[in-house]
Design a protein around this motif. Structure first.
Motif, PDB file in Angstrom:
ATOM      1  N   ARG A  66       0.791  -0.990  -0.365  1.00  0.00           N
ATOM      2  CA  ARG A  66       0.031   0.181  -0.092  1.00  0.00           C
ATOM      3  C   ARG A  66       0.685   1.260   0.010  1.00  0.00           C
ATOM      4  N   GLU A  67       1.873   1.148   0.746  1.00  0.00           N
ATOM      5  CA  GLU A  67       2.532   1.869   1.009  1.00  0.00           C
ATOM      6  C   GLU A  67       3.240   2.606  -0.455  1.00  0.00           C
ATOM      7  N   TYR A  68       4.165   1.679  -1.046  1.00  0.00           N
ATOM      8  CA  TYR A  68       4.104   1.484  -2.554  1.00  0.00           C
ATOM      9  C   TYR A  68       3.634   2.570  -3.703  1.00  0.00           C
ATOM     10  N   GLN A  69       1.909   1.993  -3.641  1.00  0.00           N
ATOM     11  CA  GLN A  69       0.924   2.423  -4.562  1.00  0.00           C
ATOM     12  C   GLN A  69       0.683   4.061  -4.129  1.00  0.00           C
ATOM     13  N   ALA A  70       1.112   4.185  -2.714  1.00  0.00           N
ATOM     14  CA  ALA A  70       0.799   5.514  -2.551  1.00  0.00           C
ATOM     15  C   ALA A  70       2.235   6.399  -3.232  1.00  0.00           C
ATOM     16  N   SER A  71       3.053   5.857  -3.414  1.00  0.00           N
ATOM     17  CA  SER A  71       4.692   6.620  -3.773  1.00  0.00           C
ATOM     18  C   SER A  71       4.445   7.464  -5.259  1.00  0.00           C
ATOM     19  N   PRO A  72       5.128   8.150  -4.897  1.00  0.00           N
ATOM     20  CA  PRO A  72       5.815   9.307  -6.522  1.00  0.00           C
ATOM     21  C   PRO A  72       6.118   8.159  -7.752  1.00  0.00           C
ATOM     22  N   LYS A  73       6.736   7.507  -6.778  1.00  0.00           N
ATOM     23  CA  LYS A  73       7.596   6.717  -8.235  1.00  0.00           C
ATOM     24  C   LYS A  73       6.080   5.258  -8.685  1.00  0.00           C
ATOM     25  N   PHE A  74       5.387   5.373  -7.874  1.00  0.00           N
ATOM     26  CA  PHE A  74       4.448   4.614  -8.586  1.00  0.00           C
ATOM     27  C   PHE A  74       2.889   5.798  -9.270  1.00  0.00           C
ATOM     28  N   VAL A  75       2.537   6.480  -8.882  1.00  0.00           N
ATOM     29  CA  VAL A  75       1.751   6.895  -8.813  1.00  0.00           C
ATOM     30  C   VAL A  75       2.276   7.579 -10.204  1.00  0.00           C
ATOM     31  N   SER A  76       3.606   7.868 -10.577  1.00  0.00           N
ATOM     32  CA  SER A  76       3.911   8.572 -11.835  1.00  0.00           C
ATOM     33  C   SER A  76       3.984   7.240 -13.172  1.00  0.00           C
ATOM     34  N   LYS A  77       3.733   6.264 -13.136  1.00  0.00           N
ATOM     35  CA  LYS A  77       3.689   5.665 -14.305  1.00  0.00           C
ATOM     36  C   LYS A  77       2.574   5.259 -14.698  1.00  0.00           C
ATOM     37  N   PRO A  78       2.662   5.674 -15.667  1.00  0.00           N
ATOM     38  CA  PRO A  78       1.079   5.926 -16.980  1.00  0.00           C
ATOM     39  C   PRO A  78       0.569   4.656 -16.633  1.00  0.00           C
ATOM     40  N   LEU A  79      -0.913   5.262 -16.441  1.00  0.00           N
ATOM     41  CA  LEU A  79      -2.032   3.974 -16.057  1.00  0.00           C
ATOM     42  C   LEU A  79      -2.280   2.673 -16.401  1.00  0.00           C
ATOM     43  N   SER A  80      -1.806   2.394 -17.695  1.00  0.00           N
ATOM     44  CA  SER A  80      -2.304   1.422 -18.287  1.00  0.00           C
ATOM     45  C   SER A  80      -1.402   0.419 -17.450  1.00  0.00           C
ATOM     46  N   THR A  81       0.131   0.932 -16.938  1.00  0.00           N
ATOM     47  CA  THR A  81       1.023   0.406 -16.353  1.00  0.00           C
ATOM     48  C   THR A  81       0.787   0.086 -14.629  1.00  0.00           C
ATOM     49  N   ARG A  82       0.167   1.224 -13.710  1.00  0.00           N
ATOM     50  CA  ARG A  82      -0.657   1.522 -12.636  1.00  0.00           C
ATOM     51  C   ARG A  82      -1.613   0.339 -12.254  1.00  0.00           C
ATOM     52  N   ARG A  83      -2.095   0.358 -14.035  1.00  0.00           N
ATOM     53  CA  ARG A  83      -3.290  -1.042 -14.017  1.00  0.00           C
ATOM     54  C   ARG A  83      -2.357  -2.269 -13.318  1.00  0.00           C
ATOM     55  N   GLU A  84      -2.038  -2.690 -14.362  1.00  0.00           N
ATOM     56  CA  GLU A  84      -1.231  -4.349 -14.201  1.00  0.00           C
ATOM     57  C   GLU A  84      -0.337  -4.576 -12.917  1.00  0.00           C
TER      58      GLU A  84
END
Length: 168
Positions: A66-84
């Motif tokens: 959950r902490e990783y998913q809230a990080s700027p590193k994760f949020v800056s990824k493209p939407l399709s990558t975040r979904r996957e």
């Protein structure tokens, strides 16, 4: 009543036995139910109480996810990558979400991850490798933040070989 935009409130719509619909509100971090209607004094008091409660997954691998998913590193990824990533993290959380973070220090924990990789890899070796790659990214982030002492998946061996040179 004052309109307040509160972060981390999950809204659930349920159909009751008489056929009517009802809204329930929950605090996402703690899972605690919030009573009253949004903006009411009771709702805000419940929200503040839920904010004080430690997250239900603190000290677990699920908490690191959950902490990783809230990080700027994760949020800056493209939407399709975040979904996957979220799709794979959902599978990983069901398997390893309750594992305590202190267990990651054990040298034997890699065996649990490799067993999981081999189990998934029987039918889908590339998917198994991708899941461990994403979990390794979570552990790398946690390592940089000082949450864990080492990444147990650093340099794990992959099952899938993507060599397609014979097709060219």
């Amino acid at each position: 009543m004052v309109a307040v935009d509160l972060k981390g409130v999950n809204q659930v719509r349920k159909r009751l036995a008489d056929g009517s619909m009802r809204l329930y509100f929950y605090h996402r971090g703690s899972g605690k139910r919030l009573t009253g209607v949004p903006g009411s004094a009771q709702f805000l008091a419940d929200y503040q109480d839920a904010e004080r409660v430690a997250p239900r997954d603190a000290g677990t691998v699920g908490g690191l996810m959950r902490e990783y998913q809230a990080s700027p590193k994760f949020v800056s990824k493209p939407l399709s990558t975040r979904r996957e990533y979220k799709r794979m993290l959902t599978h990983l959380e069901t398997k390893f979400g309750t594992m305590p973070v202190v267990a990651l220090a054990s040298p034997r924990v890699i065996g649990k991850f490799i067993d999981y990789q081999e189990e998934i890899g029987r039918d889908r070796p590339r998917d198994a490798d991708n899941r461990l790659t994403i979990l390794s990214a979570v552990f790398s982030y946690a390592l940089r933040k000082g949450r864990i002492a080492r990444n147990p998946l650093k340099g794990f061996e992959r099952l899938y070989d993507g060599d397609r040179s014979d097709k060219i």
